[in-house]
Scaffold this active site. Structure first.
Site, short mmCIF file in Angstrom:
data_model
loop_
_atom_site.label_atom_id
_atom_site.label_comp_id
_atom_site.label_asym_id
_atom_site.label_seq_id
_atom_site.Cartn_x
_atom_site.Cartn_y
_atom_site.Cartn_z
N ASP A 43 40.19 30.09 35.01
CA ASP A 43 41.54 29.31 34.58
C ASP A 43 41.43 28.46 33.34
OD1 ASP A 43 43.80 28.38 35.41
OD2 ASP A 43 43.12 26.48 36.48
N GLY A 44 42.66 28.30 32.81
CA GLY A 44 42.96 27.39 31.77
C GLY A 44 43.32 28.17 30.41
N ASN A 45 43.35 29.38 30.39
CA ASN A 45 43.71 30.40 29.31
C ASN A 45 45.08 29.68 28.49
OD1 ASN A 45 41.78 31.92 30.19
ND2 ASN A 45 43.19 33.70 30.89
N TRP A 48 44.56 26.11 26.79
CA TRP A 48 43.59 26.35 25.80
C TRP A 48 44.34 26.60 24.60
CZ3 TRP A 48 42.40 30.69 22.61
CH2 TRP A 48 41.28 30.55 21.72
N HIS A 60 45.03 34.05 27.12
CA HIS A 60 44.87 35.33 28.00
C HIS A 60 43.81 36.29 27.15
CE1 HIS A 60 47.26 33.67 30.99
NE2 HIS A 60 48.25 33.99 30.33
N THR A 89 47.98 36.25 44.19
CA THR A 89 49.31 36.67 44.77
C THR A 89 50.55 35.72 44.41
OG1 THR A 89 48.62 35.45 46.59
CG2 THR A 89 48.59 37.89 46.72
N LEU A 154 25.36 45.53 38.48
CA LEU A 154 26.14 44.59 39.19
C LEU A 154 27.49 45.07 39.65
CD1 LEU A 154 26.99 41.35 38.78
CD2 LEU A 154 28.53 42.18 36.69
#
Ligand code: IPE
Ligand code: IPE
Ligand code: MG
Length: 266
Positions: A43-45, A48, A60, A89, A154
């Site tokens: 979160d926070g794009n 920023w 983004h 969603t 991973l």
């Protein structure tokens, strides 16, 4: 104005400081007690970018760099599972233009990164109501999933058109259908049956949840799976988030006392 400029220059510590701290933390980590599953709300794009006077899309794009760094770091640390919240969603409520940019970035990320991800043994596992994503995004996800299917490193759960409530609704529908067919009795439904119908079936619940950007909420992420997860919150915005922040989170995690409702013998 002057404060704004100073704030900009002061933003976060320098790369050198990060490098030294990362090295120190890496040495200190107890490799036998690393989290088996880390979940991140990226979160926070938007904020920023806006703080820098740029359009949200710029944030983004910058956020993709953070994802690249964190996937690499988790891979190197041999963390078994990383789940990243990329599109909820509820994110369809945003302007169409922003939704389109996010979907385009997803396609670009998968196409550009797939070779490198496969070289590192990463297995891409999208989770969410994927059938409602745009065609191009679905195709890119299918390509990435197919290419990385046999990788043993991973597991990267990409939460896309993901909602914790929708996931539970989907699980309940699948259980109800089996009850209707006589394959399952209501009395047989327990925690395990529900966990096995979630998108994360077969995976352990996250040990550590990281939320950057300063908000203190779950925003409909992994509602069932986070029952006993340790939370690590930071004001650092996702585009500024790097492996040093991940290492800080893991270091903090290793100092937590997890009781799962029980008591620890002292
Ligand atoms: C996270 O950044 C990306 C998505 C939700 C898709 P945001 O776009 O939510 O950025 P903020 O929270 O508005 O700053
Ligand atoms: C959560 O962030 C979803 C993703 C990061 C994909 P949001 O920005 O959508 O959450 P809220 O609106 O602040 O709760
Ligand atoms: Mg947000």
């Amino acid at each position: 104005m002057f404060g704004k400029i100073l704030g900009f220059w002061r933003r976060e510590e320098s790369g050198d400081q990060h490098g030294a701290e990362a090295k120190r933390l890496l040495k200190k980590l107890d490799r036998s007690r690393l989290p088996k599953h880390i979940a991140i709300i990226m979160d926070g794009n938007g904020r920023w970018a806006q703080r820098r006077g740029f359009p949200r899309a710029y944030g983004h794009r910058a956020g993709v760099e953070s994802l690249r760094d964190i996937v690499k770091a988790c891979s190197e640390l041999q963390i078994p599972i990383l789940t990243v919240y990329a599109f909820s969603t509820e994110n369809w409520k945003r302007p169409q233009e922003e939704v389109d940019i996010l979907m385009d970035l997803l396609v670009e990320y998968l196409n550009k990164e797939i070779d490198e991800l496969c070289r590192s043994g990463v297995r891409i596992n999208p989770i969410g109501r994927l059938g409602d994503l745009p065609r191009q995004a679905q195709d890119a996800l299918k390509m990435a999933t197919d290419c990385s299917r046999n990788n043993k490193g991973l597991i990267l759960n990409l939460a896309l058109n993901y909602g914790g409530r929708t996931e539970i609704v989907d699980a309940v529908r699948s259980i109800a259908a089996d009850v209707e067919k006589g394959l399952l009795r209501p009395g047989e439904i327990d925690d395990k049956v529900i966990s096995e119908r979630l998108y994360t079936a077969g995976q352990p619940d996250p040990d550590l949840l990281i939320r950057p950007a300063g908000d203190f909420r779950i925003s409909n992420f992994l509602l069932w799976q986070l029952a006993y997860t340790e939370f690590w919150l930071t004001p650092v915005m996702w585009p500024d988030f790097r492996r040093v922040h991940l290492l800080r989170a893991i270091d903090d995690f290793q100092r937590r006392e997890r009781r799962f409702g029980g008591l620890i013998k002292k």
